[in-house]
Motif scaffolding. Structure first.
Motif, PDB file in Angstrom:
ATOM      1  N   UNK A 223     -25.530  49.955  -3.864  1.00 50.42           N
ATOM      2  CA  UNK A 223     -26.784  50.699  -3.944  1.00 50.42           C
ATOM      3  C   UNK A 223     -27.173  51.341  -2.615  1.00 50.42           C
ATOM      4  N   UNK A 224     -26.317  51.206  -1.618  1.00 48.38           N
ATOM      5  CA  UNK A 224     -26.556  51.843  -0.336  1.00 48.38           C
ATOM      6  C   UNK A 224     -27.297  51.004   0.678  1.00 48.38           C
ATOM      7  N   UNK A 225     -27.766  49.822   0.292  1.00 42.33           N
ATOM      8  CA  UNK A 225     -28.508  48.978   1.212  1.00 42.33           C
ATOM      9  C   UNK A 225     -27.549  48.154   2.079  1.00 42.33           C
ATOM     10  N   UNK A 226     -27.862  47.992   3.366  1.00 41.94           N
ATOM     11  CA  UNK A 226     -27.003  47.170   4.225  1.00 41.94           C
ATOM     12  C   UNK A 226     -27.156  45.697   3.863  1.00 41.94           C
ATOM     13  N   UNK A 227     -26.073  44.955   3.975  1.00 38.66           N
ATOM     14  CA  UNK A 227     -26.095  43.535   3.638  1.00 38.66           C
ATOM     15  C   UNK A 227     -25.622  42.664   4.798  1.00 38.66           C
ATOM     16  N   UNK A 228     -24.774  43.225   5.684  1.00 42.80           N
ATOM     17  CA  UNK A 228     -24.197  42.370   6.731  1.00 42.80           C
ATOM     18  C   UNK A 228     -23.910  43.180   7.988  1.00 42.80           C
ATOM     19  N   UNK A 229     -24.151  42.555   9.133  1.00 43.18           N
ATOM     20  CA  UNK A 229     -23.770  43.122  10.428  1.00 43.18           C
ATOM     21  C   UNK A 229     -22.911  42.089  11.133  1.00 43.18           C
ATOM     22  N   UNK A 230     -21.864  42.535  11.808  1.00 46.36           N
ATOM     23  CA  UNK A 230     -20.999  41.570  12.488  1.00 46.36           C
ATOM     24  C   UNK A 230     -20.478  42.098  13.811  1.00 46.36           C
ATOM     25  N   UNK A 231     -20.316  41.153  14.738  1.00 51.57           N
ATOM     26  CA  UNK A 231     -19.591  41.369  15.990  1.00 51.57           C
ATOM     27  C   UNK A 231     -18.344  40.500  15.916  1.00 51.57           C
ATOM     28  N   UNK A 232     -17.191  41.088  16.201  1.00 51.69           N
ATOM     29  CA  UNK A 232     -15.931  40.342  16.133  1.00 51.69           C
ATOM     30  C   UNK A 232     -15.133  40.616  17.407  1.00 51.69           C
ATOM     31  N   UNK A 233     -14.670  39.550  18.034  1.00 50.87           N
ATOM     32  CA  UNK A 233     -13.812  39.674  19.217  1.00 50.87           C
ATOM     33  C   UNK A 233     -12.442  39.116  18.861  1.00 50.87           C
ATOM     34  N   UNK A 234     -11.396  39.856  19.201  1.00 48.72           N
ATOM     35  CA  UNK A 234     -10.037  39.509  18.790  1.00 48.72           C
ATOM     36  C   UNK A 234      -9.121  39.420  20.008  1.00 48.72           C
ATOM     37  N   UNK A 235      -8.324  38.366  20.052  1.00 49.17           N
ATOM     38  CA  UNK A 235      -7.284  38.255  21.085  1.00 49.17           C
ATOM     39  C   UNK A 235      -6.140  39.177  20.703  1.00 49.17           C
ATOM     40  N   UNK A 236      -6.043  40.321  21.364  1.00 50.37           N
ATOM     41  CA  UNK A 236      -5.034  41.311  20.992  1.00 50.37           C
ATOM     42  C   UNK A 236      -3.619  40.881  21.347  1.00 50.37           C
ATOM     43  N   UNK A 237      -3.486  39.817  22.190  1.00 49.09           N
ATOM     44  CA  UNK A 237      -2.141  39.329  22.476  1.00 49.09           C
ATOM     45  C   UNK A 237      -1.617  38.444  21.358  1.00 49.09           C
ATOM     46  N   UNK A 238      -2.522  38.027  20.441  1.00 48.67           N
ATOM     47  CA  UNK A 238      -2.115  37.188  19.317  1.00 48.67           C
ATOM     48  C   UNK A 238      -2.317  37.851  17.962  1.00 48.67           C
TER      49      UNK A 238
END
Length: 247
Positions: A223-238
């Motif tokens: 319906x166009x409404x936001x439901x979730x916001x996230x910050x994600x940090x990833x180890x790019x060597x793995x």
């Protein structure tokens, strides 16, 4: 949201200029953060008690200044200060990606609680004053060690008991879709490289200041409404992030 109390017809400044100035201030202060979606024109005009023409002139000024941008079929957004090329891909969660590739992973829940959201998160998720979100902090690991740190904020309205879900076993998207019957449709993801701060360094086991892949996401329902916001940090060597694209 905007408040018509700042408008003063007696001033020598036109109403649309007053609205532009107010919106510009909200963007500069972070009240409307990058990628914030403005309410629709009818909603804004009603809130401000002004005509659609006056509001459109105000918005046009900010569009021309590059502070706002329109996305057809999506709405008007506060412009990000970084370049964001669009990449079309299937929307999946990290646990779904691991499962589809046969990767064995474990999830550790660091925090799962209902809180009043930080102001930028409240704006992005369109949460009114006093509203709550589920704050979900998790760490994902494989046999080689920690690979990702996830901070999710979920609109908690009409999600009774979500803070009691065992997210070490259940995925967030699957819970929203199967338990709460929500239809997740789209998301906006932004990728960048960031130096690891103290929290990321400790949780992912990387040197302080070393580069990590950072992902910011806002997820929307059908319906166009936001439901979730996230910050994600990833180890790019793995863990490498790969997109399968089509033209």
């Amino acid at each position: 949201m905007a408040d018509q109390g700042f408008l003063d017809p007696s001033l020598p400044v036109t109403l649309h200029e007053q609205i532009s100035n107010e919106f510009r201030s909200r963007i500069a202060s972070g009240t409307w953060p990058p990628r914030y979606r403005l309410p629709s024109e009818p909603e804004l005009a009603a809130e401000l008690s002004v005509g659609r023409g006056t509001l459109r002139r105000a918005l046009l000024t900010l569009l021309e200044e590059g502070l706002l941008r329109r996305v057809p079929g999506k709405g008007t957004f506060v412009t990000s200060t970084t370049i964001e090329p669009a990449i079309a891909q299937k929307l999946t969660g990290l646990s779904e990606d691991f499962t589809s590739q046969g990767i064995v992973s474990a999830t550790e829940v660091i925090d799962c609680s209902l809180i009043e959201p930080p102001a930028p998160v409240a704006a992005l998720l369109e949460i009114p004053a006093g509203g709550e979100v589920l704050r979900l902090y998790r760490r994902r690991s494989t046999a080689g060690g920690p690979v990702a740190l996830l901070h999710n904020y979920v609109r908690a309205v009409n999600l009774p008991g979500i803070e009691h879900v065992d997210f070490e076993k259940e995925s967030l998207f699957n819970t929203l879709e199967t338990t709460y019957r929500l239809r997740i449709a789209t998301a906006r993801r932004t990728f960048s490289a960031e130096p690891a701060n103290e929290m990321v360094s400790e949780r992912l086991g990387v040197p302080l200041g070393s580069p990590v892949q950072y992902l910011e996401q806002v997820t929307y329902l059908a319906d166009g409404h936001p439901i979730e916001y996230s910050d994600v940090w990833i180890r790019s060597d793995r863990l490498r992030v790969t997109s399968l694209l089509s033209r």
